[in-house]
Design a protein around this motif. Structure first.
Motif, mmCIF file in Angstrom:
data_model
loop_
_atom_site.group_PDB
_atom_site.id
_atom_site.type_symbol
_atom_site.label_atom_id
_atom_site.label_comp_id
_atom_site.label_asym_id
_atom_site.label_seq_id
_atom_site.Cartn_x
_atom_site.Cartn_y
_atom_site.Cartn_z
ATOM 1 N N ASN A 362 -10.927 7.260 6.369
ATOM 2 C CA ASN A 362 -10.027 6.264 6.200
ATOM 3 C C ASN A 362 -9.595 5.965 4.930
ATOM 4 O O ASN A 362 -10.650 5.415 4.115
ATOM 5 C CB ASN A 362 -10.406 4.856 7.063
ATOM 6 C CG ASN A 362 -9.325 4.066 7.188
ATOM 7 O OD1 ASN A 362 -8.175 3.809 6.127
ATOM 8 N ND2 ASN A 362 -8.994 3.237 8.269
ATOM 9 N N ASP A 363 -8.619 6.322 4.245
ATOM 10 C CA ASP A 363 -8.115 6.560 2.793
ATOM 11 C C ASP A 363 -7.185 5.585 2.455
ATOM 12 O O ASP A 363 -6.061 5.549 3.319
ATOM 13 C CB ASP A 363 -7.971 7.925 2.225
ATOM 14 C CG ASP A 363 -9.108 8.624 2.612
ATOM 15 O OD1 ASP A 363 -10.318 8.144 2.647
ATOM 16 O OD2 ASP A 363 -9.167 9.917 2.290
ATOM 17 N N PHE A 364 -7.158 4.796 1.574
ATOM 18 C CA PHE A 364 -6.041 3.569 1.510
ATOM 19 C C PHE A 364 -5.616 3.635 -0.008
ATOM 20 O O PHE A 364 -6.503 3.594 -0.737
ATOM 21 C CB PHE A 364 -6.558 2.090 1.907
ATOM 22 C CG PHE A 364 -5.773 1.302 1.422
ATOM 23 C CD1 PHE A 364 -4.499 0.775 2.145
ATOM 24 C CD2 PHE A 364 -6.025 0.293 0.336
ATOM 25 C CE1 PHE A 364 -3.667 -0.402 1.618
ATOM 26 C CE2 PHE A 364 -5.260 -0.594 -0.420
ATOM 27 C CZ PHE A 364 -4.176 -0.984 0.509
ATOM 28 N N SER A 365 -4.633 3.589 -0.296
ATOM 29 C CA SER A 365 -3.868 3.291 -1.894
ATOM 30 C C SER A 365 -2.971 2.385 -1.742
ATOM 31 O O SER A 365 -2.104 2.526 -0.897
ATOM 32 C CB SER A 365 -3.745 4.609 -2.542
ATOM 33 O OG SER A 365 -2.796 5.443 -1.913
ATOM 34 N N GLN A 366 -2.567 1.579 -2.875
ATOM 35 C CA GLN A 366 -1.582 0.741 -2.918
ATOM 36 C C GLN A 366 -1.114 0.344 -4.305
ATOM 37 O O GLN A 366 -2.024 0.352 -5.133
ATOM 38 C CB GLN A 366 -1.921 -0.673 -2.365
ATOM 39 C CG GLN A 366 -0.720 -1.654 -2.541
ATOM 40 C CD GLN A 366 -1.366 -3.049 -1.892
ATOM 41 O OE1 GLN A 366 -1.819 -3.734 -2.847
ATOM 42 N NE2 GLN A 366 -1.041 -3.377 -0.631
ATOM 43 N N GLY A 367 0.297 0.600 -4.774
ATOM 44 C CA GLY A 367 0.606 0.031 -6.153
ATOM 45 C C GLY A 367 1.678 -0.982 -5.747
ATOM 46 O O GLY A 367 2.316 -0.990 -4.923
ATOM 47 N N SER A 368 1.808 -2.072 -6.714
ATOM 48 C CA SER A 368 2.458 -3.188 -6.342
ATOM 49 C C SER A 368 3.213 -3.702 -7.726
ATOM 50 O O SER A 368 2.567 -3.540 -9.075
ATOM 51 C CB SER A 368 1.769 -4.407 -5.868
ATOM 52 O OG SER A 368 0.672 -4.715 -6.526
ATOM 53 N N LEU A 369 4.023 -4.328 -7.819
ATOM 54 C CA LEU A 369 4.805 -5.186 -9.061
ATOM 55 C C LEU A 369 5.127 -6.501 -8.404
ATOM 56 O O LEU A 369 5.951 -6.482 -7.455
ATOM 57 C CB LEU A 369 5.980 -4.447 -9.611
ATOM 58 C CG LEU A 369 6.769 -5.145 -10.780
ATOM 59 C CD1 LEU A 369 5.619 -5.509 -11.841
ATOM 60 C CD2 LEU A 369 7.873 -4.319 -10.977
ATOM 61 N N ALA A 370 4.643 -7.564 -8.956
ATOM 62 C CA ALA A 370 4.803 -8.837 -8.488
ATOM 63 C C ALA A 370 5.372 -9.672 -9.803
ATOM 64 O O ALA A 370 5.030 -9.640 -10.937
ATOM 65 C CB ALA A 370 3.722 -9.537 -8.252
ATOM 66 N N HIS A 389 -1.687 5.230 3.572
ATOM 67 C CA HIS A 389 -2.874 5.122 4.248
ATOM 68 C C HIS A 389 -2.735 6.022 5.198
ATOM 69 O O HIS A 389 -2.156 6.625 6.000
ATOM 70 C CB HIS A 389 -2.609 3.470 5.203
ATOM 71 C CG HIS A 389 -3.909 3.325 5.778
ATOM 72 N ND1 HIS A 389 -3.906 2.213 6.575
ATOM 73 C CD2 HIS A 389 -5.182 3.772 5.900
ATOM 74 C CE1 HIS A 389 -5.088 2.067 7.043
ATOM 75 N NE2 HIS A 389 -6.135 2.862 6.729
ATOM 76 N N SER A 390 -4.008 7.020 5.184
ATOM 77 C CA SER A 390 -4.295 8.045 5.810
ATOM 78 C C SER A 390 -5.478 7.900 6.784
ATOM 79 O O SER A 390 -6.696 7.465 5.954
ATOM 80 C CB SER A 390 -4.282 9.308 5.076
ATOM 81 O OG SER A 390 -5.033 9.365 4.081
ATOM 82 N N TYR A 415 -11.629 18.375 18.764
ATOM 83 C CA TYR A 415 -10.249 17.813 18.761
ATOM 84 C C TYR A 415 -9.995 16.902 17.440
ATOM 85 O O TYR A 415 -10.941 16.007 17.239
ATOM 86 C CB TYR A 415 -9.989 16.855 19.727
ATOM 87 C CG TYR A 415 -8.849 16.194 20.011
ATOM 88 C CD1 TYR A 415 -7.293 16.915 20.187
ATOM 89 C CD2 TYR A 415 -8.607 14.867 19.694
ATOM 90 C CE1 TYR A 415 -6.330 16.272 20.396
ATOM 91 C CE2 TYR A 415 -7.247 14.187 19.399
ATOM 92 C CZ TYR A 415 -6.087 15.027 19.740
ATOM 93 O OH TYR A 415 -4.962 14.469 19.781
ATOM 94 N N ASP A 416 -9.010 17.333 16.689
ATOM 95 C CA ASP A 416 -8.933 16.533 15.336
ATOM 96 C C ASP A 416 -7.305 15.752 15.158
ATOM 97 O O ASP A 416 -6.629 16.319 15.767
ATOM 98 C CB ASP A 416 -8.740 17.767 14.042
ATOM 99 C CG ASP A 416 -10.257 18.092 13.836
ATOM 100 O OD1 ASP A 416 -11.131 17.541 13.532
ATOM 101 O OD2 ASP A 416 -10.537 19.101 13.880
ATOM 102 N N GLU A 417 -7.631 14.275 14.987
ATOM 103 C CA GLU A 417 -6.435 13.642 14.741
ATOM 104 C C GLU A 417 -6.189 13.272 13.411
ATOM 105 O O GLU A 417 -7.107 12.622 13.023
ATOM 106 C CB GLU A 417 -6.256 12.715 15.870
ATOM 107 C CG GLU A 417 -7.332 11.620 15.954
ATOM 108 C CD GLU A 417 -7.226 10.739 16.996
ATOM 109 O OE1 GLU A 417 -6.243 10.870 17.893
ATOM 110 O OE2 GLU A 417 -7.778 9.558 16.831
ATOM 111 N N VAL A 418 -5.182 13.641 12.506
ATOM 112 C CA VAL A 418 -5.077 13.318 11.292
ATOM 113 C C VAL A 418 -3.629 12.576 11.350
ATOM 114 O O VAL A 418 -2.671 13.119 11.654
ATOM 115 C CB VAL A 418 -5.069 14.461 10.452
ATOM 116 C CG1 VAL A 418 -4.740 13.903 9.044
ATOM 117 C CG2 VAL A 418 -6.071 15.296 10.529
ATOM 118 N N THR A 419 -3.806 11.327 10.453
ATOM 119 C CA THR A 419 -2.501 10.252 10.614
ATOM 120 C C THR A 419 -2.238 9.995 9.298
ATOM 121 O O THR A 419 -3.323 9.575 8.581
ATOM 122 C CB THR A 419 -2.601 9.392 11.422
ATOM 123 O OG1 THR A 419 -2.775 9.697 12.780
ATOM 124 C CG2 THR A 419 -1.124 8.532 11.555
#
Length: 788
Positions: A362-370, A389-390, A415-419
């Motif tokens: 479970n890999d997550f990345s986020q970039g933001s400007l406030a 998010h993958s 069985y592999d599921e990749v999202t």
């Protein structure tokens, strides 16, 4: 200086330490000092920290005053003083001791500081809002070494999680469960990192709670402010912002031993660097974890197979754009992977026999400007972000392989599921000033979401290659949403206040799918549009400055969608799943007594959930989404806390829950009419946090928590269900801390409880064998942290 959380979000961070010379209008009634200071902060639009330094009551404040004159009048005679860190930030400190012939009396038990919530999109006191809200402070989390989402469950009434494993779990609130499986239906709980969502329909990414200010949990549907995916509430992580004034660094090292299993270790670090004092600063956070496994796989002859690694970090740069405007550019990322699943099969504890290792990630990345700032009429905040998010799961599909292989000559299935999901989000919010009886907010939310799936089943005979493709689905979902929303509150006088809000939403969905298997294949191209509105209405009465009651009506919703997978094309009754909607009616009370030494928050609620969406599995092990039934859910939740001694807090929370299903889908003729999956009729938690000063340099810390998870079932269908729960879990901690360091010992699951948690293991053998997901065995950890 007395530490304390801020009472309102700072409007800006200024280099000068002079107070704002402009006069402000104040209307503050006589009340406890903590409440009066909160009113002062909200009416002046400033931050105040350290209110624990000001016990007792104040005579109130009426009229127009500068900040300095107003605070002097409000705190006249109080045993505290104040100083301005900048024009919009005030620190409260104990008054210098006065020499006296007689020794001073022992200090009274400290009253808790008023907690401010920002998940409501404008700063407000948690105990004065007509909502069920829990706020977990960083101090509470660190006292029992709570570093994961699952660790916060025992501090929030009615909060529960599945236990499929790190990065695979679902959060549930108030017993509003759509089942244990995770598929295409949107999450029932919206998870946010500061102001931006972290997922759509993916499992919780299990972000590590490192260098945060608080965790805020809003229970009940939040459709008016947050839209789809907040059907049962909001879980929000509030990170610490860059300090524009001071350099600083933190380091935490953790080493743990799990009984009969491999060891665990982690390291966290933070550094704060002012780039231009009072104007700009950079804050960097990094961490790395290794959680040792505790289950064995006999077929693969491997021990401790469920080993998990987690690496991540955040970076945040904040700068002043003027006296009342700031900009914050931030990024966050985390990679989490588990070598094998954490369930067992049969009667042997901590053992499983699979021919395929069932890894997940479970890999997550986020970039933001406030960007935010003050105008003559109030404030405006803009939050823009990009989220990627993958996640992936691998299963041993051998048990169902005969359904895909007519010749039945293959005996190992993989069985592999990749999202992979990408979201571009904008949330623009304007809020009025705190002057006058009328207060409002108005916002505009927009998002673009792309989700790509690759679900692949391969097989081979034992010891032979290559792998043969037996089934594959390539699917893309593109969603766009635009939603204006608003909320208005009006002071009706005599302690009464009414609030009305609503959100108008429109969602466009485009789905394309190509399904391929030997000798056949099919394609799907569908479009859908979902639109409507979600209202919110509340009425509250302040009985005294410390007691209030409220009545609330609110709604939540989720958009519909299309099914495309399976060996055969979905039947007409399964091709589409409809939107679902939840209507909530709630009566609540919030009270503090004995000068804040006792706190109580309690609510009765009745929820009407129409067209419940749920993710299910076909006999082949492939997933689909459908509407199972309607439900009426009734519950009583309670949170209470006592502060009998200085530094001691004893907490308790509970949920009593009852659900009844109706209008059951013909696809589920034998669904249980009573109860929702994974929801126990009763659950409760108790916590203790105790800080004992030993002398001027050292303090002793003790923390503990115990939870009871009542009995429940796994699914809607009795034929596939199994009873779970009916056990206690606990954690104990003790340590010593100095001015800039802490050493903590933590014992997790000290009784070595072996209950079956709310989870399933493998969809391809689900229903064929009993799958049990045990608790982690007794684990002892040492945690060393230092601040520089």
């Amino acid at each position: 200086m007395c530490a304390g959380s801020a009472l309102a979000l700072p409007l800006s961070m200024a280099a000068a330490a002079d107070p704002d010379p402009a006069a402000h209008s104040f209307s503050i009634r006589p009340q406890p000092a903590a409440d009066a200071l909160l009113d002062f902060a909200l009416q002046a639009g400033i931050s105040i920290g350290g209110v624990g330094a000001c016990p007792g009551s104040t005579p109130g404040l009426q009229g127009r005053f500068t900040l300095e004159d107003g605070l002097k009048r409000l705190l006249a005679g109080s045993p505290c003083r104040f100083e301005f860190a900048d024009p919009h930030t005030v620190r409260l400190l104990p008054a210098p001791p006065v020499k006296a012939a007689a020794a001073p009396p022992p200090p009274p038990a400290a009253a808790p500081e008023e907690i401010t919530v920002t998940a409501t999109k404008r700063p407000a006191a948690a105990d004065r809002l007509p909502d069920a809200i829990s706020v977990i402070s960083a101090a509470q989390l660190s006292g029992t070494h709570d570093v994961d989402t699952s660790d916060t469950v025992s501090r929030v009434a009615g909060m529960n999680m599945t236990n499929l494993g790190p990065g695979r779990d679902k959060i549930m609130l108030r017993g509003l469960s759509d089942g244990t499986f995770t598929g295409r239906t949107q999450s029932t709980v919206g998870t946010y990192l500061d102001t931006l969502p972290v997922n759509y329909n993916a499992p919780d990414p299990d972000l590590k709670l490192t260098d945060i200010d608080a965790v805020e949990v809003m229970r009940g549907p939040q459709g008016a402010l947050y839209g789809g995916g907040s059907l049962s509430g909001i879980y929000r992580i509030v990170t610490r912002k860059p300090d524009l004034q001071s350099y600083g660094a933190d380091v935490t090292l953790d080493y743990g031993w799990t009984e009969g299993s491999s060891s665990s270790r982690s390291a966290d670090g933070m550094v704060n660097i002012p780039l231009a004092e009072g104007i700009s600063a950079l804050r960097i956070v990094g961490y790395g974890d290794l959680d040792g496994g505790y289950l064995n796989n006999g077929d693969l002859r491997q021990a401790d197979v469920d080993r998990t690694t987690r690496d991540g970090g955040r970076i945040s740069w904040e700068t002043r754009l003027g006296d009342d405007w700031t900009a914050t550019l931030a990024g966050a990322g985390q990679k989490l992977s588990t070598a094998d699943a954490q369930y067992t099969v049969g009667q042997k504890p901590r053992n499983r026999a699979n021919r395929v290792g069932e890894a997940d990630s479970n890999d997550f990345s986020q970039g933001s400007l406030a960007i935010g700032g003050a105008l003559d009429w109030g404030r405006i905040e803009s939050s823009t972000g990009y989220v990627h998010h993958s996640f992936s799961n691998r299963y041993d599909a051998s048990a169902a392989l005969s359904l895909f292989d007519d010749n039945n000559i293959q005996d190992i299935g993989i069985y592999d599921e990749v999202t992979s999901t990408s979201m571009l989000v904008e949330d623009l919010v304007a809020t009025s000033s705190n002057d006058g009886p009328l207060q409002w907010l108005a916002g505009l939310y927009g998002s673009l979401t792309d989700q790509h799936e690759n679900n692949l089943l391969r097989s081979h005979a034992a010891g032979k290659i290559p792998l043969l493709v037996r089934y594959q689905e390539l699917r893309t979902d593109r969603l766009s949403e635009i939603a204006p929303y608003a909320e208005t509150s009006y002071d009706l006088g005599d302690g009464w206040q009414g609030t009305v809000g609503a959100r108008l939403f429109g969602t466009q969905l485009n789905t394309s799918s190509d399904t391929i298997y030997p000798g056949n294949g099919r394609a799907l191209r569908r479009r859908g549009r979902y639109q409507g509105w979600a209202p919110k209405i509340s009425l509250q009465k302040e009985l005294t400055p410390e007691d209030m009651i409220y009545a609330l009506y609110s709604e939540g919703y989720r958009a519909g969608g299309f099914n495309s997978g399976g060996i055969a094309a979905p039947s007409p009754s399964q091709r589409v799943f409809a939107p679902d909607r939840l209507r909530n009616v709630e009566l609540g009370v919030k009270s503090r007594g004995l000068d804040g030494a006792v706190e109580l928050r309690s609510a009765l609620f009745c929820d009407y959930w129409n067209n419940i969406q749920t993710d299910q599995y076909l006999p082949s092990g492939l997933s689909y989404t459908t509407n199972v039934a309607d439900a009426r859910v009734m519950g009583w939740e309670t949170e209470a806390a006592a502060h009998p001694l200085p530094g001691l807090t004893i907490g308790f929370d509970s949920l009593l829950n009852s659900a009844r299903l109706g209008n059951i889908s013909p696809l589920f003729p034998r669904v249980h009419a009573s109860g929702l999956p994974g929801v126990a009729p009763i659950s409760f938690d108790s916590t203790i946090d105790y800080l004992i000063p030993l002398d001027d340099a050292f303090s002793f810390l003790f923390g503990g928590k115990i939870s009871y998870i009542g009995r429940s079932r796994l699914t809607f269908q009795p034929a596939l269900s199994q009873d779970m729960g009916g056990y206690f879990t606990s954690r104990l901690s003790a340590g010593i801390e100095g001015a800039s360091w802490r050493l903590l010992a933590v014992v997790d699951n000290p009784a070595n409880t072996q209950g079956d948690t709310f989870s399933f293991g493998n969809p391809f053998s689900f229903g064929q064998v009993r799958q049990v997901t045990p608790l982690r065995p007794r684990t002892i950890s040492l945690v060393l942290s230092a601040h520089f």
